[in-house]
Design a protein around this motif. Structure first.
Motif, PDB file in Angstrom:
ATOM      1  N   ALA A  52       7.718  10.609  15.647  1.00  0.00           N
ATOM      2  CA  ALA A  52       6.965  11.841  15.388  1.00  0.00           C
ATOM      3  C   ALA A  52       7.742  12.720  14.404  1.00  0.00           C
ATOM      4  O   ALA A  52       7.189  13.193  13.407  1.00  0.00           O
ATOM      5  N   SER A  53       9.041  12.918  14.649  1.00  0.00           N
ATOM      6  CA  SER A  53       9.848  13.759  13.757  1.00  0.00           C
ATOM      7  C   SER A  53       9.825  13.229  12.335  1.00  0.00           C
ATOM      8  O   SER A  53       9.641  13.973  11.376  1.00  0.00           O
ATOM      9  N   ARG A  54      10.032  11.917  12.218  1.00  0.00           N
ATOM     10  CA  ARG A  54      10.070  11.320  10.879  1.00  0.00           C
ATOM     11  C   ARG A  54       8.762  11.510  10.133  1.00  0.00           C
ATOM     12  O   ARG A  54       8.749  11.787   8.948  1.00  0.00           O
ATOM     13  N   GLN A  55       7.661  11.326  10.853  1.00  0.00           N
ATOM     14  CA  GLN A  55       6.364  11.468  10.188  1.00  0.00           C
ATOM     15  C   GLN A  55       6.082  12.914   9.805  1.00  0.00           C
ATOM     16  O   GLN A  55       5.446  13.175   8.787  1.00  0.00           O
ATOM     17  N   HIS A  56       6.537  13.852  10.634  1.00  0.00           N
ATOM     18  CA  HIS A  56       6.376  15.265  10.259  1.00  0.00           C
ATOM     19  C   HIS A  56       7.114  15.555   8.947  1.00  0.00           C
ATOM     20  O   HIS A  56       6.619  16.248   8.076  1.00  0.00           O
ATOM     21  N   LEU A  57       8.344  14.973   8.850  1.00  0.00           N
ATOM     22  CA  LEU A  57       9.152  15.179   7.630  1.00  0.00           C
ATOM     23  C   LEU A  57       8.411  14.698   6.391  1.00  0.00           C
ATOM     24  O   LEU A  57       8.421  15.349   5.349  1.00  0.00           O
ATOM     25  N   THR A  58       7.784  13.521   6.517  1.00  0.00           N
ATOM     26  CA  THR A  58       7.069  12.950   5.376  1.00  0.00           C
ATOM     27  C   THR A  58       5.825  13.770   5.050  1.00  0.00           C
ATOM     28  O   THR A  58       5.451  13.913   3.889  1.00  0.00           O
ATOM     29  N   ALA A  59       5.174  14.291   6.089  1.00  0.00           N
ATOM     30  CA  ALA A  59       3.846  14.881   5.897  1.00  0.00           C
ATOM     31  C   ALA A  59       3.845  16.375   5.598  1.00  0.00           C
ATOM     32  O   ALA A  59       2.878  16.886   5.019  1.00  0.00           O
ATOM     33  N   ILE A  60       4.910  17.079   5.980  1.00  0.00           N
ATOM     34  CA  ILE A  60       4.833  18.542   5.984  1.00  0.00           C
ATOM     35  C   ILE A  60       4.495  19.139   4.610  1.00  0.00           C
ATOM     36  O   ILE A  60       3.629  20.017   4.505  1.00  0.00           O
ATOM     37  N   VAL A  61       5.139  18.648   3.545  1.00  0.00           N
ATOM     38  CA  VAL A  61       4.875  19.240   2.223  1.00  0.00           C
ATOM     39  C   VAL A  61       3.436  18.991   1.760  1.00  0.00           C
ATOM     40  O   VAL A  61       2.713  19.932   1.434  1.00  0.00           O
ATOM     41  N   PRO A  62       2.969  17.718   1.792  1.00  0.00           N
ATOM     42  CA  PRO A  62       1.560  17.521   1.391  1.00  0.00           C
ATOM     43  C   PRO A  62       0.553  18.253   2.273  1.00  0.00           C
ATOM     44  O   PRO A  62      -0.469  18.736   1.765  1.00  0.00           O
ATOM     45  N   ALA A  74      -1.385  22.412   9.091  1.00  0.00           N
ATOM     46  CA  ALA A  74      -1.169  23.676   8.393  1.00  0.00           C
ATOM     47  C   ALA A  74      -2.519  24.344   8.201  1.00  0.00           C
ATOM     48  O   ALA A  74      -3.553  23.666   8.095  1.00  0.00           O
ATOM     49  N   SER A  75      -2.504  25.674   8.190  1.00  0.00           N
ATOM     50  CA  SER A  75      -3.759  26.411   8.102  1.00  0.00           C
ATOM     51  C   SER A  75      -3.509  27.767   7.461  1.00  0.00           C
ATOM     52  O   SER A  75      -2.424  28.333   7.578  1.00  0.00           O
ATOM     53  N   ALA A  90      10.544  17.269  16.717  1.00  0.00           N
ATOM     54  CA  ALA A  90       9.293  17.498  15.993  1.00  0.00           C
ATOM     55  C   ALA A  90       9.161  18.977  15.636  1.00  0.00           C
ATOM     56  O   ALA A  90       8.857  19.339  14.489  1.00  0.00           O
ATOM     57  N   LEU A  91       9.412  19.838  16.610  1.00  0.00           N
ATOM     58  CA  LEU A  91       9.342  21.288  16.373  1.00  0.00           C
ATOM     59  C   LEU A  91      10.290  21.712  15.258  1.00  0.00           C
ATOM     60  O   LEU A  91       9.950  22.571  14.424  1.00  0.00           O
ATOM     61  N   LEU A  92      11.499  21.110  15.262  1.00  0.00           N
ATOM     62  CA  LEU A  92      12.518  21.515  14.287  1.00  0.00           C
ATOM     63  C   LEU A  92      12.066  21.318  12.845  1.00  0.00           C
ATOM     64  O   LEU A  92      12.459  22.077  11.956  1.00  0.00           O
ATOM     65  N   VAL A  93      11.232  20.312  12.613  1.00  0.00           N
ATOM     66  CA  VAL A  93      10.746  20.070  11.251  1.00  0.00           C
ATOM     67  C   VAL A  93       9.922  21.277  10.795  1.00  0.00           C
ATOM     68  O   VAL A  93      10.148  21.841   9.730  1.00  0.00           O
ATOM     69  N   GLY A  94       8.977  21.705  11.642  1.00  0.00           N
ATOM     70  CA  GLY A  94       8.143  22.850  11.298  1.00  0.00           C
ATOM     71  C   GLY A  94       8.951  24.133  11.188  1.00  0.00           C
ATOM     72  O   GLY A  94       8.778  24.919  10.248  1.00  0.00           O
ATOM     73  N   VAL A  95       9.833  24.337  12.166  1.00  0.00           N
ATOM     74  CA  VAL A  95      10.618  25.583  12.201  1.00  0.00           C
ATOM     75  C   VAL A  95      11.534  25.676  10.973  1.00  0.00           C
ATOM     76  O   VAL A  95      11.598  26.719  10.313  1.00  0.00           O
ATOM     77  N   SER A  96      12.229  24.584  10.651  1.00  0.00           N
ATOM     78  CA  SER A  96      13.142  24.613   9.496  1.00  0.00           C
ATOM     79  C   SER A  96      12.363  24.838   8.209  1.00  0.00           C
ATOM     80  O   SER A  96      12.765  25.632   7.344  1.00  0.00           O
ATOM     81  N   PHE A  97      11.236  24.149   8.099  1.00  0.00           N
ATOM     82  CA  PHE A  97      10.412  24.278   6.898  1.00  0.00           C
ATOM     83  C   PHE A  97       9.883  25.704   6.758  1.00  0.00           C
ATOM     84  O   PHE A  97       9.968  26.316   5.690  1.00  0.00           O
ATOM     85  N   ALA A  98       9.362  26.251   7.862  1.00  0.00           N
ATOM     86  CA  ALA A  98       8.784  27.601   7.817  1.00  0.00           C
ATOM     87  C   ALA A  98       9.843  28.651   7.488  1.00  0.00           C
ATOM     88  O   ALA A  98       9.599  29.561   6.687  1.00  0.00           O
TER      89      ALA A  98
END
Ligand code: KG4
Ligand code: ZN
Length: 344
Positions: free
Chosen positions: A50-60, A16-17, A90-98
Motif C-alpha cells: 500500500a505504501s509503495r503504491q501511494h508513493l507511485t500514485a500521489i503526484v499523478p 485527492a480532491s 501509508a499515512l506517512l506518504v500523504g502526510v509527508s507530501f502534504a
C-alpha cells in the motif's frame, strides 16, 4: 472563499480532491480515487505494498484532481491530509507530501482524523446531512455510533468490541469463497437467500438493556463470524446464499436497532451514515424503515463518498481551517488516535 486540496492515503485508496466554500456551503470541484487492486491477490491489504503504491500514485492523483477542478496550485488556500488513524506507512506518504507541498507553496496544512472525515462525507451531497444528527460509521476498520451535537462536538456512544462491520463482511466473504473486498458480494448473495433457513443471534442485542449499560450501544461481530463458520462447515455450497442472508440480517438488525436507540435517547431527526458499509442498500433501507416512525430522516452517501476518499478529508479540513487550526511541520502519522472533539 477558501479552496482546499484534500489528500487521503490511510489505507488502500490514493485520493485527492479540491473543494471550495465556507461553513456548510461547500462545493465539490473534483475528486480522484485510485483504488489499489494489488491487494485482491492477497485477500486483504498488504501494508508495505500500500505504501509503495501511494508513493507511485500521489503526484499523478493530485495533479489530476487539480486539472479536473480547472485550477493550479496557486488557487489552493490550504492542504488537508489524513494523519490518523490508518496504516502508518501509508499515512506517512500523504502526510509527508502534504507538508512539503504546503510548506513549498507557503499555505497552511491541516491534519484530519480519517473517521471525522467520514462524518463530513454525506454533507457534501446532502445539504441536510448537517448537525445535529446520529451518525453510524461503518467501515473496514471501524464501527462507531456517534451523537453529533455540532461539527467538532461528538459524543461517542458505542463501538465494536472486536471486528468492524466491514471486516465482518470481508471475513464472511472469505468463508463463503467470495472475492475481497467482500461486502458487496455478501450483500448480493444474501438477496438470493431464504431468511428462514438459518438464524444467527443478534450480537449484544437484548431487550432488557438500558441506557447506561455498557453494551447498550456497543456491538460485536466476531461471534457472528464464528456462527457463519460453523454453518458453512456443517452445510453444502447450496446453503451459502441462506447463510449469507442470516449473517446479513443479524448484522443489519443490530446496527439499525442500536442507531434507533441513539435517535430516541438524543431525540434526533437525522441519521447520517458513513464508511464503506454505508454503501449497503439493504442497511440503508432497513435504517429508513426503522427510524422514520421515530421522526428521523436517513442520509447516506453515494458509494463514491461512502468509501475512502479525499473529498471528505478536504471537507473536514475546511471546518478546521475556518476555525484557525494549522498543523506545524511536526505533523505526524498515527495508527490510532481518538476522534477529536469528543465530549466527556
Ligand atoms: O470505509 P472503507 O472504504 O475503508 C475503510 O476505511 O475501512 O470501507 C471498506 C469496507 C470493506 O470492508 C468492504 O467490504 C465494505 O466496506 N463494503 C461493504 C459494501 N461495500 C463496501 N460492506 C457491505 N455492503 C456493501 N455494499
Ligand atoms: Zn474509511
Amino acid at each position: 472563499m477558501p479552496r482546499i486540496l484534500g489528500i487521503e492515503t490511510s489505507c488502500d485508496e490514493t485520493s485527492a480532491s479540491v473543494i471550495s466554500g465556507t461553513g456548510d456551503e461547500a462545493t465539490l470541484e473534483s475528486l480522484v480515487i485510485l483504488s489499489q487492486d494489488v491487494h485482491r491477490i492477497f485477500g486483504g491489504v498488504v501494508p508495505e505494498l500500500a505504501s509503495r503504491q501511494h508513493l507511485t500514485a500521489i503526484v499523478p492523483v493530485v495533479t489530476r484532481a487539480l486539472d479536473d477542478a480547472g485550477v493550479t496550485l496557486d488557487a489552493i488556500d490550504a492542504v488537508a491530509v489524513t494523519n490518523a488513524p490508518g496504516l502508518v506507512g501509508a499515512l506517512l506518504v500523504g502526510v509527508s507530501f502534504a507538508k512539503a507541498l504546503a510548506h513549498g507553496r507557503g499555505v497552511p496544512c491541516v491534519g484530519v482524523h480519517h473517521m471525522e472525515g467520514h462524518l463530513f462525507a454525506t454533507a457534501l451531497e446532502h445539504p441536510d446531512a448537517v448537525p445535529p444528527f446520529t451518525a453510524l460509521l461503518v467501515s473496514g476498520g471501524h464501527t462507531l455510533l456517534v451523537d453529533v451535537e455540532a461539527w467538532g462536538r461528538y459524543r461517542l456512544l458505542g463501538r465494536t468490541r472486536d471486528d468492524a462491520a466491514g471486516e465482518a463482511f470481508d471475513k464472511v466473504a472469505k468463508l463463503l469463497g467470495l472475492p475481497y473486498p467482500g461486502g458487496p458480494h455478501v450483500e448480493r448473495l444474501a438477496r438470493e437467500g431464504d431468511p428462514a433457513r438459518f438464524r444467527f443471534s443478534r450480537p449484544m442485542l437484548r431487550r432488557n438493556q438500558q441506557p447506561g449499560d455498557d453494551d447498550y450501544y456497543d456491538v460485536s461481530f466476531s461471534g457472528l463470524k464464528t456462527a457463519v463458520l460453523h454453518a458453512v462447515r456443517g452445510g453444502t455450497p447450496d446453503d451459502h446464499p441462506h447463510i449469507a442472508r442470516a449473517f446479513h440480517d443479524a448484522l443489519v438488525d443490530t446496527l439499525v436497532e442500536k442507531t434507533a436507540r441513539a435517535v430516541t435517547q438524543f431525540d434526533r431527526s437525522r441519521v447520517v451514515l458513513g464508511g464503506g458499509v454505508a454503501g449497503n442498500r439493504t442497511l440503508v433501507d432497513a435504517m429508513r424503515a426503522r427510524v422514520r416512525p421515530l421522526g428521523a430522516e436517513v442520509h447516506a452517501p453515494s458509494t463514491r463518498l461512502a468509501t475512502d476518499n479525499a473529498a471528505m478529508i478536504a471537507r473536514a479540513g475546511l471546518f478546521h481551517f475556518e476555525r484557525g487550526e494549522r498543523a506545524t511541520l511536526a505533523l505526524n502519522a498515527f495508527a490510532s488516535q481518538p476522534l477529536p472533539g469528543l465530549l466527556p
